[in-house]
Design a protein around this motif. Structure first.
Motif, PDB file in Angstrom:
ATOM      1  N   ILE A  88      -3.025   0.024   0.233  1.00 36.51           N
ATOM      2  CA  ILE A  88      -2.523  -1.172  -0.364  1.00 36.51           C
ATOM      3  C   ILE A  88      -3.503  -1.761  -1.679  1.00 36.51           C
ATOM      4  N   GLU A 163       2.143  -5.886   3.883  1.00 39.93           N
ATOM      5  CA  GLU A 163       1.618  -5.212   3.262  1.00 39.93           C
ATOM      6  C   GLU A 163       3.238  -4.111   3.611  1.00 39.93           C
ATOM      7  N   TYR A 165       4.414   0.002   3.322  1.00 41.55           N
ATOM      8  CA  TYR A 165       4.035   1.516   3.204  1.00 41.55           C
ATOM      9  C   TYR A 165       5.216   2.227   3.555  1.00 41.55           C
ATOM     10  N   SER A 187       1.522  -3.107  -1.702  1.00 43.81           N
ATOM     11  CA  SER A 187       1.770  -2.164  -1.536  1.00 43.81           C
ATOM     12  C   SER A 187       0.856  -0.768  -1.809  1.00 43.81           C
ATOM     13  N   ILE A 188       0.988   0.794  -1.900  1.00 50.27           N
ATOM     14  CA  ILE A 188      -0.297   1.373  -2.143  1.00 50.27           C
ATOM     15  C   ILE A 188       0.155   1.582  -3.482  1.00 50.27           C
TER      16      ILE A 188
END
Length: 211
Positions: A88, A163, A165, A187-188
């Motif tokens: 993240i 967050e 995913y 975000s990733i």
């Protein structure tokens, strides 16, 4: 949601004090995809836990923002090139607020957290888990089928951070950030060593979802 016979498996790793990685798991499945969220007690425990999950068949690893670059590097070193590992990150629009969140955490003030996980066919009203963070705060995980659902959940859930995913990228980040009224949203992101493998994993899940 029933899982397919051979779902593409990914894992989300997040720290939670006192967690048992073998028991503290949240699983969502749908549309040819299976996502397992696994709690670990600390950063030191993450790398061997992830290695075990990869040996069990996980094809993609996503790390909570609580690990930071050092924790992520440990996991990447443990996993090697067997599967892609993402972590993240927060954009400039969220940096001030996420810094405040971290500072309040260091002083012992617990805040609520929201994780949004993209899972095809998910029902956000049903596919969710809410854990007690103490002091009236909660840790909420919700599976969403698309960006619009992510916006609705973010707008209706009070949290100190969000967050995302499972493939919710920059557009989703911007829209969720606006829907949540400026709550920091992460975000990733993937390092160059994982980009091609992550893209291949996503392509596989797209094929399974749209035969």
């Amino acid at each position: 949601m029933p899982a397919t016979s051979t779902p593409a498996q990914s894992v989300v790793i997040y720290p939670r004090p006192g967690a048992d990685p073998h028991k503290d798991r949240i699983v969502f499945a749908g549309g040819g995809r299976r996502v397992t969220l696994v709690a670990v007690p600390d950063e030191e425990e993450a790398a061997p836990v992830v290695a075990g999950l990869v040996a069990e068949g996980a094809g993609l690893v996503e790390l909570c923002g609580g690990f930071g670059p050092v924790g992520a590097a440990r996991v990447i070193a443990e996993v090697g090139d067997r599967v892609p590992v993402g972590a993240i990150g927060y954009g400039s629009e969220s940096l001030a607020e996420i810094s405040r969140f971290h500072l309040t955490f260091l002083t012992g003030q617990v805040q609520s957290e929201l994780f949004l996980v993209l899972v095809p066919g998910a029902d956000p009203d049903r596919d969710r888990a809410v854990l007690d963070n103490g002091g009236g705060a909660t840790f909420t995980v919700v599976a969403v089928p698309d960006i619009e659902a992510a916006e609705r959940v973010a707008a209706s859930t009070r949290a100190g951070l969000i967050e995302m995913y499972g493939g919710l990228g920059a557009d989703a980040t911007a829209r969720v950030h606006a829907a949540a009224g400026g709550t920091p949203v992460g975000s990733i992101t993937y390092g160059i060593e994982s980009m091609d493998a992550a893209a291949a994993f996503r392509a596989t899940t797209d094929v399974e979802r749209h035969p």
